[in-house]
Design a protein around this motif. Sequence first.
Motif, PDB file in Angstrom:
ATOM      1  N   ALA A  68       0.830  -1.210   0.000  1.00  0.00           N
ATOM      2  CA  ALA A  68       0.000   0.000   0.000  1.00  0.00           C
ATOM      3  C   ALA A  68       0.866   1.262   0.000  1.00  0.00           C
ATOM      4  CB  ALA A  68      -0.910   0.005   1.217  1.00  0.00           C
ATOM      5  N   HIS A  69       0.245   2.340  -0.408  1.00  0.00           N
ATOM      6  CA  HIS A  69       0.860   3.649  -0.590  1.00  0.00           C
ATOM      7  C   HIS A  69       1.740   3.638  -1.828  1.00  0.00           C
ATOM      8  CE1 HIS A  69       0.021   5.329   3.658  1.00  0.00           C
ATOM      9  NE2 HIS A  69      -1.066   5.053   2.956  1.00  0.00           N
ATOM     10  N   MET A  70       1.095   3.224  -2.917  1.00  0.00           N
ATOM     11  CA  MET A  70       1.829   3.299  -4.177  1.00  0.00           C
ATOM     12  C   MET A  70       1.263   4.443  -5.001  1.00  0.00           C
ATOM     13  SD  MET A  70       0.579   0.069  -6.348  1.00  0.00           S
ATOM     14  CE  MET A  70      -0.900  -0.825  -6.030  1.00  0.00           C
ATOM     15  N   VAL A  71       2.130   5.003  -5.828  1.00  0.00           N
ATOM     16  CA  VAL A  71       1.705   6.081  -6.713  1.00  0.00           C
ATOM     17  C   VAL A  71       2.064   5.652  -8.129  1.00  0.00           C
ATOM     18  CG1 VAL A  71       1.837   8.538  -7.235  1.00  0.00           C
ATOM     19  CG2 VAL A  71       2.173   7.754  -4.893  1.00  0.00           C
ATOM     20  N   ILE A  72       1.040   5.570  -8.945  1.00  0.00           N
ATOM     21  CA  ILE A  72       1.203   5.060 -10.314  1.00  0.00           C
ATOM     22  C   ILE A  72       1.145   6.235 -11.279  1.00  0.00           C
ATOM     23  CG2 ILE A  72       0.095   3.610 -12.082  1.00  0.00           C
ATOM     24  CD1 ILE A  72      -1.313   2.246  -9.504  1.00  0.00           C
ATOM     25  N   LEU A  73       2.111   6.266 -12.185  1.00  0.00           N
ATOM     26  CA  LEU A  73       2.115   7.282 -13.247  1.00  0.00           C
ATOM     27  C   LEU A  73       1.658   6.588 -14.525  1.00  0.00           C
ATOM     28  CD1 LEU A  73       3.066  10.012 -14.543  1.00  0.00           C
ATOM     29  CD2 LEU A  73       5.296   8.952 -14.768  1.00  0.00           C
ATOM     30  N   LEU A  74       0.561   7.067 -15.097  1.00  0.00           N
ATOM     31  CA  LEU A  74       0.002   6.450 -16.304  1.00  0.00           C
ATOM     32  C   LEU A  74      -0.030   7.490 -17.413  1.00  0.00           C
ATOM     33  CD1 LEU A  74      -1.812   4.269 -17.828  1.00  0.00           C
ATOM     34  CD2 LEU A  74      -3.764   5.414 -16.782  1.00  0.00           C
ATOM     35  N   ASN A  75       0.331   7.060 -18.620  1.00  0.00           N
ATOM     36  CA  ASN A  75       0.102   7.914 -19.781  1.00  0.00           C
ATOM     37  C   ASN A  75      -1.292   7.566 -20.299  1.00  0.00           C
ATOM     38  OD1 ASN A  75       0.055   9.407 -22.094  1.00  0.00           O
ATOM     39  ND2 ASN A  75       1.990   8.653 -22.915  1.00  0.00           N
ATOM     40  N   LYS A  76      -2.266   8.354 -19.864  1.00  0.00           N
ATOM     41  CA  LYS A  76      -3.664   8.032 -20.193  1.00  0.00           C
ATOM     42  C   LYS A  76      -3.904   8.188 -21.698  1.00  0.00           C
ATOM     43  CE  LYS A  76      -8.402   9.645 -19.638  1.00  0.00           C
ATOM     44  NZ  LYS A  76      -8.592   9.776 -21.093  1.00  0.00           N
ATOM     45  N   PRO A  77      -4.467   7.158 -22.300  1.00  0.00           N
ATOM     46  CA  PRO A  77      -4.813   7.304 -23.717  1.00  0.00           C
ATOM     47  C   PRO A  77      -6.163   7.994 -23.864  1.00  0.00           C
ATOM     48  CG  PRO A  77      -5.296   5.074 -22.981  1.00  0.00           C
ATOM     49  CD  PRO A  77      -4.781   5.821 -21.780  1.00  0.00           C
ATOM     50  N   ILE A  78      -6.416   8.566 -25.019  1.00  0.00           N
ATOM     51  CA  ILE A  78      -7.742   9.119 -25.320  1.00  0.00           C
ATOM     52  C   ILE A  78      -8.740   7.961 -25.333  1.00  0.00           C
ATOM     53  CG2 ILE A  78      -9.083  10.127 -27.232  1.00  0.00           C
ATOM     54  CD1 ILE A  78      -6.600  11.801 -27.881  1.00  0.00           C
ATOM     55  N   GLY A  79      -9.976   8.236 -24.850  1.00  0.00           N
ATOM     56  CA  GLY A  79     -11.043   7.231 -24.980  1.00  0.00           C
ATOM     57  C   GLY A  79     -11.282   6.412 -23.731  1.00  0.00           C
ATOM     58  N   LEU A 217       2.837  17.775 -13.885  1.00  0.00           N
ATOM     59  CA  LEU A 217       2.215  18.100 -12.590  1.00  0.00           C
ATOM     60  C   LEU A 217       3.339  18.655 -11.749  1.00  0.00           C
ATOM     61  CD1 LEU A 217       0.000  15.202 -11.153  1.00  0.00           C
ATOM     62  CD2 LEU A 217      -0.726  17.510 -11.784  1.00  0.00           C
ATOM     63  N   GLY A 218       3.294  19.936 -11.398  1.00  0.00           N
ATOM     64  CA  GLY A 218       4.447  20.554 -10.746  1.00  0.00           C
ATOM     65  C   GLY A 218       5.656  20.385 -11.651  1.00  0.00           C
ATOM     66  N   ASP A 219       6.762  19.891 -11.097  1.00  0.00           N
ATOM     67  CA  ASP A 219       7.963  19.646 -11.906  1.00  0.00           C
ATOM     68  C   ASP A 219       8.061  18.197 -12.367  1.00  0.00           C
ATOM     69  OD1 ASP A 219       8.820  22.196 -11.903  1.00  0.00           O
ATOM     70  OD2 ASP A 219      10.384  21.941 -10.390  1.00  0.00           O
ATOM     71  N   LEU A 220       7.013  17.442 -12.187  1.00  0.00           N
ATOM     72  CA  LEU A 220       7.014  16.050 -12.673  1.00  0.00           C
ATOM     73  C   LEU A 220       6.462  16.037 -14.089  1.00  0.00           C
ATOM     74  CD1 LEU A 220       7.308  12.947 -11.983  1.00  0.00           C
ATOM     75  CD2 LEU A 220       4.855  13.018 -11.504  1.00  0.00           C
ATOM     76  N   ALA A 221       7.327  15.643 -15.041  1.00  0.00           N
ATOM     77  CA  ALA A 221       6.903  15.621 -16.448  1.00  0.00           C
ATOM     78  C   ALA A 221       6.583  14.193 -16.865  1.00  0.00           C
ATOM     79  CB  ALA A 221       8.018  16.174 -17.322  1.00  0.00           C
ATOM     80  N   LEU A 222       5.665  14.061 -17.795  1.00  0.00           N
ATOM     81  CA  LEU A 222       5.385  12.745 -18.381  1.00  0.00           C
ATOM     82  C   LEU A 222       6.637  12.311 -19.149  1.00  0.00           C
ATOM     83  CD1 LEU A 222       3.035  10.700 -18.795  1.00  0.00           C
ATOM     84  CD2 LEU A 222       2.594  11.843 -20.965  1.00  0.00           C
ATOM     85  N   PRO A 223       7.237  11.174 -18.797  1.00  0.00           N
ATOM     86  CA  PRO A 223       8.482  10.797 -19.494  1.00  0.00           C
ATOM     87  C   PRO A 223       8.218  10.502 -20.970  1.00  0.00           C
ATOM     88  CG  PRO A 223       8.079   9.394 -17.565  1.00  0.00           C
ATOM     89  CD  PRO A 223       6.841  10.200 -17.780  1.00  0.00           C
ATOM     90  N   ASP A 224       9.170  10.901 -21.829  1.00  0.00           N
ATOM     91  CA  ASP A 224       9.027  10.680 -23.278  1.00  0.00           C
ATOM     92  C   ASP A 224       8.842   9.207 -23.613  1.00  0.00           C
ATOM     93  OD1 ASP A 224       9.215  13.302 -23.945  1.00  0.00           O
ATOM     94  OD2 ASP A 224      11.388  13.287 -24.252  1.00  0.00           O
ATOM     95  N   GLY A 225       9.537   8.358 -22.866  1.00  0.00           N
ATOM     96  CA  GLY A 225       9.523   6.931 -23.189  1.00  0.00           C
ATOM     97  C   GLY A 225       8.259   6.202 -22.772  1.00  0.00           C
ATOM     98  N   LEU A 226       7.354   6.868 -22.087  1.00  0.00           N
ATOM     99  CA  LEU A 226       6.150   6.190 -21.580  1.00  0.00           C
ATOM    100  C   LEU A 226       5.021   6.365 -22.606  1.00  0.00           C
ATOM    101  CD1 LEU A 226       5.576   4.733 -18.774  1.00  0.00           C
ATOM    102  CD2 LEU A 226       4.309   6.787 -18.170  1.00  0.00           C
ATOM    103  N   ALA A 227       4.735   5.303 -23.340  1.00  0.00           N
ATOM    104  CA  ALA A 227       3.745   5.373 -24.422  1.00  0.00           C
ATOM    105  C   ALA A 227       2.331   5.415 -23.830  1.00  0.00           C
ATOM    106  CB  ALA A 227       3.899   4.158 -25.317  1.00  0.00           C
ATOM    107  N   PRO A 228       1.337   5.864 -24.623  1.00  0.00           N
ATOM    108  CA  PRO A 228      -0.038   5.811 -24.137  1.00  0.00           C
ATOM    109  C   PRO A 228      -0.381   4.385 -23.665  1.00  0.00           C
ATOM    110  CG  PRO A 228       0.080   7.045 -26.180  1.00  0.00           C
ATOM    111  CD  PRO A 228       1.442   6.465 -25.957  1.00  0.00           C
TER     112      PRO A 228
END
Length: 247
Positions: A68-79, A217-228
């Motif tokens: 518990a207490h995990m934080v997931i970063l997702l590249n949300k796709p459209i749809g 979000l703040g200084d956290l950028a979506l990484p280039d390598g993380l595909a939708p």
Amino acid sequence: MARVPTSRIDKLLSSMGYGSRKEIARIAKAGGIILDAASLLDVTQRIAVTPDLPTRMTICGEALDPLAHMVILLNKPIGMTCSHKNDGALVYDILPKRWRSRTPAISTVGRLDKQTSGLLLLTDDGDLLHQVISPKRFVKKTYRVNLARPLNGTEGDLFASGGLMLDSETKPLAPAELEVVSTTEALLSITEGRYHQVRRMFAATGNHVVGLHRERLGDLALPDGLAPREWRLLTGEEIALIFNRGD
Ligand code: URA
């Protein structure tokens, strides 16, 4: 020194979505739970829930899921929709199925519209969730916006003014920053999360958003390598970046 929490094995695994306590007892009896290279047969025993547990325990041959207490970063796709209930494709469908049964539950940190893509966090940490979405923390959410019509040149001042009142609202928007990229593309940073806020801000200027993608979000950028559709867990250092004000 902080006390290490302990838990009954069946309770812990059940809260992580591995099944009912009965099902977990069955898995253990069949030799499916291994801790420190030894089969764990008595699921009523208590173990220390230390951060390294996922590296020491396997369930049916697979490493234990993150605690518990995990934080997931997702590249949300459209749809896909940021809801637990809606019909149709949900962002939760992207994660392992058993994570739907975890307690505490995993929720999106704020929401992105079905037609918005990009940086989306999901967490089971209620405190963190509230810190990120609270307008009082001034976490900047930065969107790349594509527009149906050319910018008219007044948007930057209007959005920065702190005086823009959206339709059917009673409180003006907090100041927001606009960076023009081209006549029909801009980066917009806002610190609130009102309903369809970015789309409504541009609608208030007579324009129409045709593409919306959250980049930071703040200084956290979506990484280039993380595909939708791709996701990964955030480290503590990355979580801290969310609260950087960039100043
Ligand atoms: N503003 C919107 O209009 N939509 C989103 O998904 C996020 C911000």
